[in-house]
Design an enzyme around this catalytic site. Structure first.
Site, PDB file in Angstrom:
ATOM      1  N   GLU A 255      31.643  44.093  36.008  1.00  0.00           N
ATOM      2  CA  GLU A 255      32.325  44.917  37.013  1.00  0.00           C
ATOM      3  C   GLU A 255      31.731  46.315  37.124  1.00  0.00           C
ATOM      4  O   GLU A 255      31.403  46.769  38.213  1.00  0.00           O
ATOM      5  CB  GLU A 255      33.831  45.025  36.694  1.00  0.00           C
ATOM      6  CG  GLU A 255      34.524  46.009  37.623  1.00  0.00           C
ATOM      7  CD  GLU A 255      36.033  46.062  37.508  1.00  0.00           C
ATOM      8  OE1 GLU A 255      36.582  45.563  36.513  1.00  0.00           O
ATOM      9  OE2 GLU A 255      36.655  46.604  38.433  1.00  0.00           O
TER      10      GLU A 255
ATOM     11  N   ASP B  54      34.718  41.240  33.066  1.00  0.00           N
ATOM     12  CA  ASP B  54      35.572  42.372  33.429  1.00  0.00           C
ATOM     13  C   ASP B  54      35.989  43.016  32.111  1.00  0.00           C
ATOM     14  O   ASP B  54      36.769  42.444  31.345  1.00  0.00           O
ATOM     15  CB  ASP B  54      36.800  41.900  34.222  1.00  0.00           C
ATOM     16  CG  ASP B  54      37.554  43.078  34.832  1.00  0.00           C
ATOM     17  OD1 ASP B  54      37.377  44.204  34.330  1.00  0.00           O
ATOM     18  OD2 ASP B  54      38.302  42.874  35.797  1.00  0.00           O
TER      19      ASP B  54
ATOM     20  N   THR C  50      43.002  47.779  34.797  1.00  0.00           N
ATOM     21  CA  THR C  50      42.661  49.171  34.449  1.00  0.00           C
ATOM     22  C   THR C  50      43.822  50.112  34.777  1.00  0.00           C
ATOM     23  O   THR C  50      44.121  51.035  34.001  1.00  0.00           O
ATOM     24  CB  THR C  50      41.371  49.613  35.180  1.00  0.00           C
ATOM     25  OG1 THR C  50      40.315  48.760  34.775  1.00  0.00           O
ATOM     26  CG2 THR C  50      41.002  51.050  34.867  1.00  0.00           C
TER      27      THR C  50
ATOM     28  N   ASP D 280      37.240  39.267  38.165  1.00  0.00           N
ATOM     29  CA  ASP D 280      38.689  39.194  37.911  1.00  0.00           C
ATOM     30  C   ASP D 280      39.143  37.749  37.686  1.00  0.00           C
ATOM     31  O   ASP D 280      40.156  37.516  37.030  1.00  0.00           O
ATOM     32  CB  ASP D 280      39.492  39.740  39.107  1.00  0.00           C
ATOM     33  CG  ASP D 280      39.213  41.202  39.412  1.00  0.00           C
ATOM     34  OD1 ASP D 280      39.213  42.002  38.474  1.00  0.00           O
ATOM     35  OD2 ASP D 280      39.007  41.539  40.595  1.00  0.00           O
TER      36      ASP D 280
HETATM   37  C1  IPD Z   1      42.325  44.635  39.311  1.00  0.00           C
HETATM   38  C2  IPD Z   1      43.450  43.808  38.747  1.00  0.00           C
HETATM   39  C3  IPD Z   1      44.641  43.788  39.690  1.00  0.00           C
HETATM   40  C4  IPD Z   1      44.270  43.319  41.055  1.00  0.00           C
HETATM   41  C5  IPD Z   1      43.112  44.109  41.608  1.00  0.00           C
HETATM   42  C6  IPD Z   1      41.926  44.099  40.652  1.00  0.00           C
HETATM   43  P1  IPD Z   1      40.635  45.814  37.584  1.00  0.00           P
HETATM   44  O1  IPD Z   1      41.181  44.569  38.468  1.00  0.00           O
HETATM   45  O2  IPD Z   1      43.034  42.502  38.503  1.00  0.00           O
HETATM   46  O3  IPD Z   1      45.639  42.909  39.246  1.00  0.00           O
HETATM   47  O4  IPD Z   1      45.383  43.457  41.917  1.00  0.00           O
HETATM   48  O5  IPD Z   1      42.741  43.490  42.825  1.00  0.00           O
HETATM   49  O6  IPD Z   1      40.914  44.915  41.178  1.00  0.00           O
HETATM   50  O7  IPD Z   1      40.129  46.856  38.537  1.00  0.00           O
HETATM   51  O8  IPD Z   1      41.779  46.312  36.787  1.00  0.00           O
HETATM   52  O9  IPD Z   1      39.550  45.230  36.761  1.00  0.00           O
END
Ligand code: IPD
Length: 274
Positions: free
Chosen positions: A71, A91, A96, A220
C-alpha cells in the site's frame, strides 16, 4: 507450484506478520505521526511506512525473485501490477484510521498470489489478539479455530458490514448512502469496523452475512478473499460478476444466495482501477 512450497511461504509470511504485529501493538499505545494521502480522511502514519518496509525487507531477502504490491509503496508512486509471478500483496496497517484513534480493529494483511490467484492469506490483528489465516484448499482459521460462514440463506436474517471508505466525492458517496439505506431495509442491521480485511474475516467466521465496499484497494482484500472462500463463502464483484482484484470494489458473502440479494438491491459504483 507445489503445495509444500506454498506452505513454506505461508509459514514465513506468518512469522513476518507476527513480527510486524509487535511493532503495530507497541505503537498503537503511543502518539502517532500522521500524514494525509488523497484527502483529509485518507491517513498514513510513520508506523504504516515502517511496518511495510520491515515486511518487504524480510520477504524480499528470503524470496528475491518474488514481486510485491504494498500500500505505502504504491501510494508513494510505486508500481501496482499483478502478474503471474508469486506476488506478496501487503497492507501494513489495514484500519489506519482506527489505529490513529486508538480503536483496536486494525491489522496487518498479507496475501500471496501465484498465477494471479491468492494461495495464502494472513490477517493478523495484534490488538484484538486474533490471527486469521488460510492456505488454498486447507480451510480458514482464527488462531486455532476452524472458520465457517453463516448458514443463513436470506439477507433478512443477517447482519451486513458496509463501509463509508475514504472518498468524499459526491458521485461516490451518494450511491453509497442509498446502498446503506437499501441494505438496512433488508437485514437485521449494518455495521462498519473500519478495516476491510477484518470485515472479511468477520464474514468468514460466520457472525456477519456479508460485507460490501466500493473504493477498497487490492491490498485491503487480497488475504481476506481467500479466508472467506476457505470458510465456505463467496467473494465477487458487487454486481455478482467474478471479482477483479484491481477493480476497487468487493462483495463478500456467506453464500451466492445472500450475495445475489445484495447485488439486486444496491447500485454498483465505478472507481479508477488500482
Ligand atoms: C481502509 C480500511 C477501511 C476501508 C477503506 C480502506 P487502510 O484501509 O480498509 O475499512 O473503508 O476503504 O482504505 O487505509 O486503513 O489500509
Amino acid at each position: 507450484m507445489m503445495g509444500d512450497e506454498i506452505q513454506e511461504y505461508f509459514k514465513t509470511g506468518l512469522e513476518v506478520a507476527k513480527e510486524a504485529g509487535e511493532r503495530v501493538k507497541t505503537d498503537f499505545y503511543k502518539i502517532k505521526k500522521i500524514e494525509m494521502k488523497e484527502n483529509y480522511a485518507d491517513l498514513v502514519t510513520e508506523t504504516d511506512k515502517a511496518v511495510e518496509d520491515l515486511i518487504m525487507l524480510r520477504l524480499s531477502k528470503k524470496y528475491p525473485s518474488h514481486k510485491f504490491i504494498g500500500e505505502e509503496t504504491v501510494s508513494a508512486g510505486g508500481h501496482c501490477e499483478l502478474t503471474v509471478d508469486p506476488t506478496w500483496i501487503i497492507d501494513p496497517i489495514d484500519g489506519t484510521t482506527n489505529f490513529v484513534h486508538g480503536i483496536p480493529h486494525t491489522c496487518i494483511s498479507i496475501g500471496l498470489a501465484v498465477n494471479k490467484q491468492i494461495v495464502a492469506g494472513i490477517v493478523h490483528a495484534p490488538v484484538l489478539g486474533e490471527t486469521y489465516t488460510a492456505i488454498k484448499g486447507h480451510g480458514a482459521f482464527c488462531n486455532d479455530d476452524k472458520l465457517s460462514v453463516s448458514a443463513i440463506q436470506e439477507l433478512k436474517r443477517g447482519v451486513v458490514i458496509i463501509e463509508g471508505g475514504t472518498s468524499r466525492v459526491p458521485e461516490v458517496l451518494d450511491p453509497k448512502i442509498s446502498n446503506v439505506k437499501s441494505i438496512i431495509e433488508n437485514c437485521h442491521g449494518v455495521r462498519a469496523y473500519g478495516s476491510a480485511a477484518i470485515n472479511m474475516c468477520f464474514v468468514a467466521r460466520g457472525t456477519h452475512a456479508a460485507y460490501l465496499e466500493h473504493g477498497i484497494h487490492v491490498w485491503d482484500i487480497a488475504a481476506g478473499k481467500l479466508i472467506v472462500e476457505e470458510a465456505g463463502g463467496v467473494v465477487c464483484d458487487p454486481c455478482g460478476d467474478t471479482l477483479d482484484l484491481m477493480n476497487r470494489r468487493v462483495l463478500a458473502a456467506c453464500n451466492k444466495e445472500v450475495a445475489g440479494q445484495i447485488s439486486k438491491i444496491t447500485t454498483n459504483i465505478s472507481l479508477e482501477r488500482d
